[in-house]
Design a protein around this motif. Sequence first.
Motif: not given
Length: 142
Positions: A107-136
Amino acid sequence: MSQPLVVPLPLPLPPDAAQASLGGKAEKLSWMLEHGLQVPPAWVVLASACASALDSTELRPLLDRANAGDASARALLEQGLRDRPLAPEVASLLADALAALGPGPLAVRSSGLGEDGQTSSMAGQHDTLLGIVGVEALDRAI
């Protein structure tokens, strides 16, 4: 000594340093691992890798404009990042990480600095890619 670019979790950093290096998801995963919770093995591309990649391209001015609210600069930046392969140093480190993790699927998950901190929520604004196999596939996912 240069900053690390790709590291395994947990990352033994004090909370302030972790927040400056990791996105919210990675920071929480690192915390869980440090406290003995069962979490799958994880590696993280640190913010330093992203900054280094941008600084070595023509994309840095686009980032500055996008951060100032310029929607066309944001679109050009996103396209430029999608069209560009990972920096060779980062790609090599990711290949090493993949060798340590095993072939996948991942699973490859994107994330951002300061994401989901005490003063902000970014739930659902970044991607999760599943089933990633291999370097390419890992390169494309990132």
